[in-house]
Scaffold this motif. Structure first.
Motif: not given
Length: 361
Positions: A188-189, A305-308, A315-316, A333-336
């Motif tokens: 989710l970006g 679920l991942t991304g910013g 939303l989640v 959550a986020g993008e590493e």
């Protein structure tokens, strides 16, 4: 001396206006920075690949300022650029990969810069340069390539680096390896890609530029006939239509902002339109997750679920309410991306994964 540098890895992720770098000692990140490149300086270059020397200078200056010698590295790993379709995993940057990216054979993008910058350093230092899960990872099942029109084949273009890293982490939480699980992962970006992972292979994914759910600035899948009418009504040029689909669509089209935090704050303050737009996006994400679950015949070990935008609780929760029936839902959550790059390089250095050779495999 060699023992001291065995797991020192420099990760490089070039973006349109910055170059993110991370120095890792094993899994531990000891130095991280996003080197910003002023737009007025970038505009002096006629093409993105003309920036190689400029960005190399910025990286070496930063490392020197922090007392980091390139000679201390065991490997360099870079974000993958626009390559030919490849399998997922760790790839050794060789001359053919460097040349394809330098010539922008498969498209021009800032991510092409990483391998072109790092390859000469690797040659000089006698250390490997890797890339991990580039955007052109293509592990599609044959049926996934059908678009519905013979002249158009669906192509695999996705947030493969973050998605594959999350898949491995999710499998670890389940007490299994990536090759032993079936997962549906929603990134989710600024673009949204939802992918089906079957026993270690990403067998289907929507192209976030023109398929799937709408996102912050992208339209996702549109009604085809209505889109055709817009293309030929004389009001929009080809470039304007591309911008509408990839940069001025989605949430921006409805609410005139690309700041998702602002959108959620508006919804929390009682803005019914903002809340409904969020719910509509969650609705479309849920539909796409359901579609990918069908790709896996309903045999889904977990949804991730991942991304910013996965930082957003509202939303989640909206997505979980629609897909919870599938079973376990994990949130990363986020993008590493720098960490994901380093993890891939470490797997290669430790002999846990054999790097593929671009000019051969």
């Amino acid at each position: 001396m060699r023992g001291e540098k065995m797991e020192k890895v420099l990760a490089i992720n070039p973006g349109s206006t910055s170059t993110k770098i991370g120095l890792f000692d094993g899994e531990h990140c000891v130095l991280q920075e996003a080197i910003r490149h002023p737009r007025e300086e970038l505009e002096s270059f006629s093409a993105v690949m003309d920036q190689v020397e400029y960005r190399c200078g910025a990286i070496t200056y930063f490392l020197k300022e922090h007392g980091v010698a390139l000679e201390s590295l065991a490997a360099i790993v870079v974000r993958g650029g626009l390559l030919r379709p490849v399998s997922g995993g760790v790839w050794l940057v060789d001359e053919q990969m460097r040349d394809d990216l330098l010539r922008c054979r498969f498209g021009a993008h800032a991510s092409n810069l990483g391998a072109v910058m790092a390859f000469p350093w690797g040659q000089k230092l006698g250390i490997p340069v890797y890339t991990v899960d580039p955007v052109t990872v293509d592990e599609f099942a044959p049926l996934a390539r059908y678009s519905g029109l013979k002249e158009i084949r669906r192509q695999s273009m996705s947030h493969a680096l973050n998605t594959k890293a999350v898949a491995r982490r999710c499998a670890g939480i389940l007490g299994k390896s990536y090759g032993d699980v079936n997962l549906v992962i929603a990134h989710l970006g600024s673009g949204i890609s939802v992918s089906a992972h079957q026993r270690g292979r990403m067998i289907d994914v929507n192209n976030a530029n023109n398929e799937g759910p709408f996102s912050l600035e992208r339209t996702g899948t549109l009604p085809a006939l209505a889109l055709i009418e817009m293309c030929f009504n004389g009001e929009n040029s080809r470039e304007e239509m591309r911008a509408l689909v990839t940069a001025k669509g989605g949430i921006y089209s409805y609410l005139q902002t690309k700041d998702f935090k602002e959108v959620t704050e508006r919804a929390a303050a009682g803005d019914s339109e903002a809340r409904e737009v969020i719910e509509a996006m969650a609705y479309q994400v849920g539909k796409e997750i359901g579609a990918m679950a069908a790709v896996l015949h309903g045999d889904v070990d977990a949804v991730a679920l991942t991304g910013g935008m996965a930082y957003s609780e509202i939303l989640v929760k909206m997505i979980e309410a629609r897909v919870g029936f599938l079973g376990r839902v994990e949130v990363f959550a986020g993008e590493e991306e720098l960490a994901a790059l380093a993890e891939g390089a470490l797997r290669a250095l430790r002999g846990e994964e054999n790097p593929r050779i671009y000019g051969r495999d």
